[in-house]
Design a protein around this motif. Sequence first.
Motif, PDB file in Angstrom:
ATOM      1  N   LEU A  64       0.816  -1.212   0.000  1.00 29.72           N
ATOM      2  CA  LEU A  64       0.000   0.000   0.000  1.00 29.72           C
ATOM      3  C   LEU A  64       0.850   1.262   0.000  1.00 29.72           C
ATOM      4  O   LEU A  64       0.602   2.202  -0.772  1.00 29.72           O
ATOM      5  N   PHE A  65       1.864   1.286   0.855  1.00 29.54           N
ATOM      6  CA  PHE A  65       2.704   2.484   0.906  1.00 29.54           C
ATOM      7  C   PHE A  65       3.598   2.587  -0.326  1.00 29.54           C
ATOM      8  O   PHE A  65       3.983   3.694  -0.723  1.00 29.54           O
ATOM      9  N   GLY A  66       3.936   1.461  -0.941  1.00 27.32           N
ATOM     10  CA  GLY A  66       4.653   1.518  -2.213  1.00 27.32           C
ATOM     11  C   GLY A  66       3.808   2.171  -3.292  1.00 27.32           C
ATOM     12  O   GLY A  66       4.293   2.988  -4.092  1.00 27.32           O
ATOM     13  N   LEU A  67       2.513   1.828  -3.333  1.00 26.41           N
ATOM     14  CA  LEU A  67       1.605   2.506  -4.267  1.00 26.41           C
ATOM     15  C   LEU A  67       1.484   3.992  -3.951  1.00 26.41           C
ATOM     16  O   LEU A  67       1.368   4.827  -4.858  1.00 26.41           O
ATOM     17  N   GLY A  68       1.549   4.315  -2.641  1.00 32.16           N
ATOM     18  CA  GLY A  68       1.526   5.735  -2.274  1.00 32.16           C
ATOM     19  C   GLY A  68       2.742   6.478  -2.796  1.00 32.16           C
ATOM     20  O   GLY A  68       2.624   7.621  -3.260  1.00 32.16           O
ATOM     21  N   GLY A 126       4.526  10.184  -9.254  1.00 29.01           N
ATOM     22  CA  GLY A 126       3.838  10.354 -10.525  1.00 29.01           C
ATOM     23  C   GLY A 126       3.152  11.703 -10.636  1.00 29.01           C
ATOM     24  O   GLY A 126       3.204  12.357 -11.691  1.00 29.01           O
ATOM     25  N   ASN A 127       2.526  12.165  -9.561  1.00 27.36           N
ATOM     26  CA  ASN A 127       1.862  13.460  -9.606  1.00 27.36           C
ATOM     27  C   ASN A 127       2.871  14.594  -9.742  1.00 27.36           C
ATOM     28  O   ASN A 127       2.647  15.564 -10.483  1.00 27.36           O
ATOM     29  N   THR A 128       4.017  14.483  -9.048  1.00 31.75           N
ATOM     30  CA  THR A 128       5.050  15.514  -9.153  1.00 31.75           C
ATOM     31  C   THR A 128       5.643  15.567 -10.553  1.00 31.75           C
ATOM     32  O   THR A 128       5.837  16.652 -11.128  1.00 31.75           O
ATOM     33  N   ILE A 129       5.923  14.413 -11.135  1.00 29.80           N
ATOM     34  CA  ILE A 129       6.490  14.380 -12.484  1.00 29.80           C
ATOM     35  C   ILE A 129       5.462  14.857 -13.513  1.00 29.80           C
ATOM     36  O   ILE A 129       5.814  15.492 -14.512  1.00 29.80           O
ATOM     37  N   GLY A 177      12.828  15.753 -34.149  1.00 25.20           N
ATOM     38  CA  GLY A 177      13.125  14.338 -34.274  1.00 25.20           C
ATOM     39  C   GLY A 177      13.498  13.613 -33.006  1.00 25.20           C
ATOM     40  O   GLY A 177      14.014  12.489 -33.073  1.00 25.20           O
ATOM     41  N   ALA A 178      13.268  14.189 -31.827  1.00 27.04           N
ATOM     42  CA  ALA A 178      13.614  13.512 -30.575  1.00 27.04           C
ATOM     43  C   ALA A 178      12.672  12.339 -30.333  1.00 27.04           C
ATOM     44  O   ALA A 178      11.467  12.432 -30.580  1.00 27.04           O
ATOM     45  N   THR A 179      13.218  11.242 -29.873  1.00 24.75           N
ATOM     46  CA  THR A 179      12.413  10.059 -29.574  1.00 24.75           C
ATOM     47  C   THR A 179      11.793  10.175 -28.184  1.00 24.75           C
ATOM     48  O   THR A 179      12.152  11.040 -27.387  1.00 24.75           O
ATOM     49  N   HIS A 180      10.864   9.281 -27.899  1.00 23.34           N
ATOM     50  CA  HIS A 180      10.240   9.270 -26.579  1.00 23.34           C
ATOM     51  C   HIS A 180      11.256   8.940 -25.490  1.00 23.34           C
ATOM     52  O   HIS A 180      11.170   9.465 -24.376  1.00 23.34           O
ATOM     53  N   ALA A 181      12.199   8.061 -25.790  1.00 22.63           N
ATOM     54  CA  ALA A 181      13.224   7.726 -24.799  1.00 22.63           C
ATOM     55  C   ALA A 181      14.089   8.939 -24.473  1.00 22.63           C
ATOM     56  O   ALA A 181      14.465   9.166 -23.321  1.00 22.63           O
ATOM     57  N   PHE A 182      14.397   9.746 -25.493  1.00 19.79           N
ATOM     58  CA  PHE A 182      15.190  10.953 -25.280  1.00 19.79           C
ATOM     59  C   PHE A 182      14.438  11.949 -24.403  1.00 19.79           C
ATOM     60  O   PHE A 182      15.013  12.565 -23.488  1.00 19.79           O
ATOM     61  N   VAL A 183      13.155  12.114 -24.653  1.00 20.61           N
ATOM     62  CA  VAL A 183      12.347  13.058 -23.879  1.00 20.61           C
ATOM     63  C   VAL A 183      12.116  12.542 -22.467  1.00 20.61           C
ATOM     64  O   VAL A 183      12.090  13.309 -21.496  1.00 20.61           O
ATOM     65  N   ARG A 184      11.939  11.236 -22.341  1.00 20.50           N
ATOM     66  CA  ARG A 184      11.616  10.645 -21.043  1.00 20.50           C
ATOM     67  C   ARG A 184      12.808  10.640 -20.085  1.00 20.50           C
ATOM     68  O   ARG A 184      12.625  10.631 -18.869  1.00 20.50           O
ATOM     69  N   ARG A 185      14.016  10.658 -20.583  1.00 21.35           N
ATOM     70  CA  ARG A 185      15.207  10.417 -19.760  1.00 21.35           C
ATOM     71  C   ARG A 185      15.392  11.397 -18.602  1.00 21.35           C
ATOM     72  O   ARG A 185      15.631  10.968 -17.465  1.00 21.35           O
ATOM     73  N   PRO A 186      15.288  12.729 -18.796  1.00 19.80           N
ATOM     74  CA  PRO A 186      15.482  13.624 -17.636  1.00 19.80           C
ATOM     75  C   PRO A 186      14.430  13.447 -16.552  1.00 19.80           C
ATOM     76  O   PRO A 186      14.732  13.574 -15.366  1.00 19.80           O
ATOM     77  N   PHE A 187      13.208  13.133 -16.933  1.00 20.42           N
ATOM     78  CA  PHE A 187      12.162  12.933 -15.930  1.00 20.42           C
ATOM     79  C   PHE A 187      12.385  11.644 -15.133  1.00 20.42           C
ATOM     80  O   PHE A 187      12.064  11.576 -13.945  1.00 20.42           O
ATOM     81  N   LEU A 188      12.923  10.621 -15.787  1.00 23.98           N
ATOM     82  CA  LEU A 188      13.248   9.390 -15.066  1.00 23.98           C
ATOM     83  C   LEU A 188      14.321   9.639 -14.021  1.00 23.98           C
ATOM     84  O   LEU A 188      14.257   9.104 -12.903  1.00 23.98           O
ATOM     85  N   TYR A 189      15.319  10.450 -14.372  1.00 25.93           N
ATOM     86  CA  TYR A 189      16.343  10.776 -13.381  1.00 25.93           C
ATOM     87  C   TYR A 189      15.770  11.613 -12.247  1.00 25.93           C
ATOM     88  O   TYR A 189      16.174  11.450 -11.085  1.00 25.93           O
ATOM     89  N   TRP A 238      11.733   5.882  -9.752  1.00 26.01           N
ATOM     90  CA  TRP A 238      11.947   5.740 -11.194  1.00 26.01           C
ATOM     91  C   TRP A 238      10.701   5.186 -11.872  1.00 26.01           C
ATOM     92  O   TRP A 238      10.299   5.665 -12.943  1.00 26.01           O
ATOM     93  N   LEU A 239      10.070   4.185 -11.258  1.00 26.50           N
ATOM     94  CA  LEU A 239       8.881   3.583 -11.858  1.00 26.50           C
ATOM     95  C   LEU A 239       7.715   4.562 -11.893  1.00 26.50           C
ATOM     96  O   LEU A 239       6.974   4.636 -12.885  1.00 26.50           O
ATOM     97  N   GLY A 240       7.533   5.340 -10.816  1.00 26.19           N
ATOM     98  CA  GLY A 240       6.466   6.339 -10.824  1.00 26.19           C
ATOM     99  C   GLY A 240       6.668   7.393 -11.895  1.00 26.19           C
ATOM    100  O   GLY A 240       5.716   7.805 -12.573  1.00 26.19           O
ATOM    101  N   ALA A 241       7.926   7.822 -12.098  1.00 20.90           N
ATOM    102  CA  ALA A 241       8.215   8.787 -13.153  1.00 20.90           C
ATOM    103  C   ALA A 241       7.977   8.186 -14.531  1.00 20.90           C
ATOM    104  O   ALA A 241       7.437   8.852 -15.426  1.00 20.90           O
ATOM    105  N   TRP A 242       8.361   6.944 -14.726  1.00 23.67           N
ATOM    106  CA  TRP A 242       8.172   6.296 -16.024  1.00 23.67           C
ATOM    107  C   TRP A 242       6.694   6.187 -16.372  1.00 23.67           C
ATOM    108  O   TRP A 242       6.289   6.463 -17.516  1.00 23.67           O
TER     109      TRP A 242
END
Length: 351
Positions: free
Chosen positions: A230-234, A240-243, A261-273, A334-338
Amino acid sequence: MKPSATPRRPKGAAPKVSRTKARAPARPESPKPKSRGGANSHQTRFSSRLRAWGRHHRAMSWDSFYRLVRHPVGNLLTMLAIAIALVLPAALWLTLDSARLLDAELDESATLTVYLQTSVDTAQAERIEQAVSAEQAVLDTRMISAEQGMVEFQQSLGLDDALAGLADNPLPASIVVRPRSVEPLAMQQLASTLEALAGVDEVRVDLAWVERLRHLAALGRRVALALGVLFGLGVLLVVGNTIRLSVESRRREIEVVMLIGATHAFVRRPFLYSGAWYGLGGGLLALGLLGLGNHWLSLPVAALAASYGASFSLPQLDMTGATILLSCSTLLGWLGAWLAVTRHLTSIRPR
């Protein structure tokens, strides 16, 4: 007479050779290749792409870290919310870990008590003890005579004067048996075997309280697992809300880089960090909160244990536990950001 058009050559003179005829014949030049119009195509090597990928990862990790440092108050509150969500299951895990240690100690103290008949004398009691020790399921034995049993009974109840007036000792001799296995079925089988020996009156199995403790420990493990989920989902929801808010604030920037021409992986990378930094910061704060709580509760717990004549100290996270906690918090961030970025990238259409 008109002069001749060609001058006369004096006699004996060598013929005059023209310079053009004296030169060696020139070799025909090879035709130059015609240049093709358009841009030249170059194939990038894998090592170059790998170095560029690594440079972009390093740049995005530091860029996301600097973005968190620029707004310390709001990001610190987010990390504190993650830390509170991690402290409760971690504290319950430590409590269950101390209960497991107590369970191991209780397993060592789990015994069977073999009460002999009152008519058995000392020699017969020794022979019965030898027969009990010969059993394969018995680890060791300890003989308690009737006199020793009366002394221990008087000391435990504090009735020295009241029991001193008895004419006869009503307590029989007994043998305390420590089995090799503390499983309930194995102990019951051993008790049935010992009851069949001659001179044995009764066998008591001191296992009921051990079973109750094991049932409580199993219940506690399930509660800890449920709270952890439960707290992991929290944590996923908080990150997720912050990202999501961060993605919305940089929507124009994302549309521009996707147009070129940026890919989704390129755009997603800073938010994952950014999500990983949130999780790591929350894990570090959770470790600090656990340390403060342990320091705050250690003295009252030690005083309570001393009042019962025992010594007990609150368990602490070791290096392995701290590593597991930090790894889980970073992975959850990382998973919540992804999840948040992947969901919002599908709705962004550059125009």
